[in-house]
Design a protein around this motif. Structure first.
Motif, short mmCIF file in Angstrom:
data_model
loop_
_atom_site.label_atom_id
_atom_site.label_comp_id
_atom_site.label_asym_id
_atom_site.label_seq_id
_atom_site.Cartn_x
_atom_site.Cartn_y
_atom_site.Cartn_z
N VAL A 1 0.87 -1.18 -0.07
CA VAL A 1 -0.10 0.15 0.01
C VAL A 1 0.91 1.22 -0.05
CG1 VAL A 1 -1.58 1.23 1.52
CG2 VAL A 1 -1.83 -1.04 1.18
N HIS A 2 1.82 1.25 0.75
CA HIS A 2 2.84 2.52 0.89
C HIS A 2 3.43 2.57 -0.48
CE1 HIS A 2 2.96 2.36 5.24
NE2 HIS A 2 3.53 3.68 5.32
N LEU A 3 4.09 1.62 -1.08
CA LEU A 3 4.92 1.79 -2.25
C LEU A 3 3.96 2.21 -3.53
CD1 LEU A 3 7.16 -1.37 -2.13
CD2 LEU A 3 7.81 1.06 -2.45
N GLU A 4 2.57 1.76 -3.31
CA GLU A 4 1.36 2.47 -4.43
C GLU A 4 1.31 3.75 -4.15
OE1 GLU A 4 -0.17 1.53 -7.69
OE2 GLU A 4 1.02 0.14 -6.64
N ASP A 5 1.09 4.20 -2.78
CA ASP A 5 0.65 5.69 -2.22
C ASP A 5 1.91 6.34 -2.93
OD1 ASP A 5 -1.76 4.88 -1.45
OD2 ASP A 5 -1.29 4.99 0.78
N PHE A 6 3.23 5.96 -2.58
CA PHE A 6 4.26 6.84 -2.94
C PHE A 6 4.43 7.17 -4.59
CE2 PHE A 6 8.16 8.25 -0.66
CZ PHE A 6 7.61 8.08 0.57
N LYS A 7 3.87 6.18 -5.44
CA LYS A 7 3.80 6.78 -6.80
C LYS A 7 2.93 8.20 -6.94
CE LYS A 7 3.92 2.04 -8.42
NZ LYS A 7 3.08 1.03 -8.97
N LYS A 8 1.97 8.27 -6.08
CA LYS A 8 1.37 9.50 -6.05
C LYS A 8 2.19 10.92 -5.94
CE LYS A 8 -2.84 10.40 -6.97
NZ LYS A 8 -3.62 9.53 -7.69
N ILE A 9 3.20 10.74 -5.07
CA ILE A 9 4.13 11.74 -5.04
C ILE A 9 4.79 12.19 -6.47
CG2 ILE A 9 6.24 12.52 -3.76
CD1 ILE A 9 5.54 10.86 -1.47
N ALA A 10 5.35 11.02 -7.27
CA ALA A 10 5.84 11.31 -8.59
C ALA A 10 5.19 11.89 -9.35
CB ALA A 10 6.31 10.05 -8.89
N GLU A 11 3.69 11.65 -9.43
CA GLU A 11 2.70 12.03 -10.31
C GLU A 11 2.57 13.56 -10.15
OE1 GLU A 11 -1.10 9.89 -10.16
OE2 GLU A 11 -0.18 7.95 -10.39
N LEU A 12 2.27 13.77 -8.67
CA LEU A 12 1.83 15.05 -8.24
C LEU A 12 3.18 16.27 -8.80
CD1 LEU A 12 0.26 14.62 -4.82
CD2 LEU A 12 -0.73 15.35 -6.74
N LEU A 13 4.35 15.52 -8.50
CA LEU A 13 5.48 16.52 -9.12
C LEU A 13 5.46 16.70 -10.49
CD1 LEU A 13 8.39 15.29 -6.88
CD2 LEU A 13 7.01 17.46 -6.41
N LYS A 14 4.96 15.78 -11.32
CA LYS A 14 5.18 15.95 -12.77
C LYS A 14 4.05 17.00 -13.28
CE LYS A 14 6.38 11.44 -14.06
NZ LYS A 14 5.45 10.41 -14.27
N LYS A 15 2.84 16.93 -12.43
CA LYS A 15 1.71 17.55 -12.86
C LYS A 15 2.04 19.13 -12.64
CE LYS A 15 -2.41 15.41 -11.86
NZ LYS A 15 -3.41 15.15 -10.77
N LYS A 16 2.68 19.45 -11.73
CA LYS A 16 2.61 20.79 -11.32
C LYS A 16 3.67 21.70 -12.08
CE LYS A 16 0.66 22.23 -7.37
NZ LYS A 16 0.88 22.92 -6.07
#
Ligand code: URA
Length: 187
Positions: A172-187
């Motif tokens: 679950v943690h490793l999956e949730d961490f991918k969100k950080i990378a997505e958010l950094l790309k978006k902004k």
């Protein structure tokens, strides 16, 4: 306004709550003053207290693994906790300690101004996003009033210590961490 260095010197000599009396070292936090991602845990534990560095025990080792999984190193981000001194026997932070210590967190955020504030566990989440339940919102970006902006981006995650003895939680943690990378790309 103090520099991050000056602020951390003040934290090292803080006597605003009684926790400093039993602690070996304050743990102001570490990482880059230019960090786009700012991690907030709960409080230093035994190893953090001995070394004066955040997340250097078992939970910290797993945090390093998760950072590496999205191509980040500790020097790319900033890592700290709600409390800067260790509570005895790792007990939970008291409301009075949170009240005494969080002005430092606010000052750190004002200096660093990160894009994403990652809230590790319910104490960090409770301070910024009261009323939410971590099991319902982990890995889901939240926009709320920030210290310097009207819509600061927060990402609540389970505390890495929750995964130490639970392989399902690791996933679950490793999956949730991918969100950080997505958010950094978006902004
Ligand atoms: N857990 C935390 O919340 N912070 C640390 O620095 C270490 C463990």
């Amino acid at each position: 306004m103090d520099s991050l260095h000056q602020l951390h010197e003040r934290i090292r000599t803080c006597t605003a709550c009684p926790l400093y009396k039993d602690a070996k070292h304050a743990v102001p936090g570490s990482g880059s003053v230019k960090a786009e991602v700012f991690f907030i845990g709960e409080a230093p534990g035994r190893f953090e207290d001995l070394q004066g560095e955040p997340f250097v025990g078992a939970a910290g080792k797993f945090l390093n693994v998760m950072l590496a999984s999205i191509g980040l190193e500790r020097s790319d981000v900033f890592i700290t906790s709600v409390l800067k001194h260790r509570p005895p026997k790792n007990r939970e932070p008291k409301p009075s300690e949170i009240k005494a210590c969080t002005p430092y967190l606010t000052e750190q955020l004002k200096i660093i101004k990160p894009k994403v504030i990652v809230l590790l566990g319910r104490h960090a989440m409770g301070f910024f996003l009261p009323g939410l339940t971590i099991s319902q919102v982990h890995g889901k970006p939240q926009y709320a009033k920030g210290i310097w902006s009207k819509d600061q981006l927060y990402l609540p995650l389970y505390h890495p210590a929750a995964a130490l003895y639970n392989p399902n939680m690791k996933k679950v943690h490793l999956e949730d961490f991918k969100k950080i990378a997505e958010l950094l790309k978006k902004k």
